[in-house]
Design a protein around this motif. Sequence first.
Motif: not given
Length: 329
Positions: A57-62, A72-73, A107-110, A195-198
């Motif tokens: 999730t460090d690589y994923i943002v909303s 998601t990206a 928005e980052r996971s944190d 959409g856009g989630a890995p």
Amino acid sequence: PTTLPEPPGTAPEPQPALDAADIPRPPVTLPELAPQPPGSGEPSMTEPFGERSGALTDYIVSVLGGPNGTGTAFVVDHVEAARGGVGGLLLATTRTVTGGMQRLLLERSDGQQLHGYVVRAFTDRDLAVIYLEDQHMPAASGGLPITATATVPDQMPLSLLRANGQTFTATHRPTRRVMAAHWLPTSFTALPDAGGAPIFDQYRYLVGMITCNTSHNSTHLFGLHIAAIRQAVDQYQQERRSNYAYCPTCGAGSWAGAFADFFYCEHCGGVLPHAQHHPHRYPRPEAEGLYQLGNRPCPHCQAVAGIHRNRCQRCGQLIDPKGEPMRPR
Ligand SMILES: [Zn+2]
Ligand SMILES: [Zn+2]
């Protein structure tokens, strides 16, 4: 010279690929999925990432505030720092998520919120590429583990991962339909966001990105294979080195946009971002060759007689339709 009409400022709807019987249709609004409760059912299905999801999730943002709701990206590439500048990250999401927006709230996971910029869109694949200064995601170094295989085996368990750690599982869906190799048929029928989630395979390798596109006669959603995303990002990186400008109207990289005094995208005629507030836009004669192949002087006889089936209508000589646009004088 003909006067170019002033194009509409709004972005066109995403155009899914039309190259197969299994034609993805325009995105539809899907019901919200309830997140799967952690720790119940089969561990391999409800917690497919286990402790590793934290690192992923460090690589994923909303992506917040898009025209179709939160999406998601995820990080797919790096951009080298320009002279004296900072390096950046390139993230993939869908064009459906970004629409014609250029500046996005991420928005980052944190929970940290950041600004990203859409730098390229590939409407035929429902793909948008977002640029973000890499200092905003310091933990995203090294990249996500990417599958080495061009095809995903039928029935392969697939998992979506969102920035908040929610995971959703389905499988690769067998289909006998002929379709572009970059579409990944899945058994997902609803998405937790726009959409856009890995998408990861059962070995936790990144295989693609989920989209809202479905075939015309089923509700199963398509993913976009990571190889197609990488190919598109490589193309963007090349355009970037040539100073192409992003055209928010059609999503393309505009070669005309590399020149401050060319106002219109050569692909769609849209006003380029640097010219949006220009007080005196007009079609420049020296840019004419960029905009319409038919208006380009024939390289053999110099006549502007138009081109039909790649041949000059005056002298009949073959003209390369993909030839380099004329350089401005
Ligand atoms: Zn354009
Ligand atoms: Zn000719």
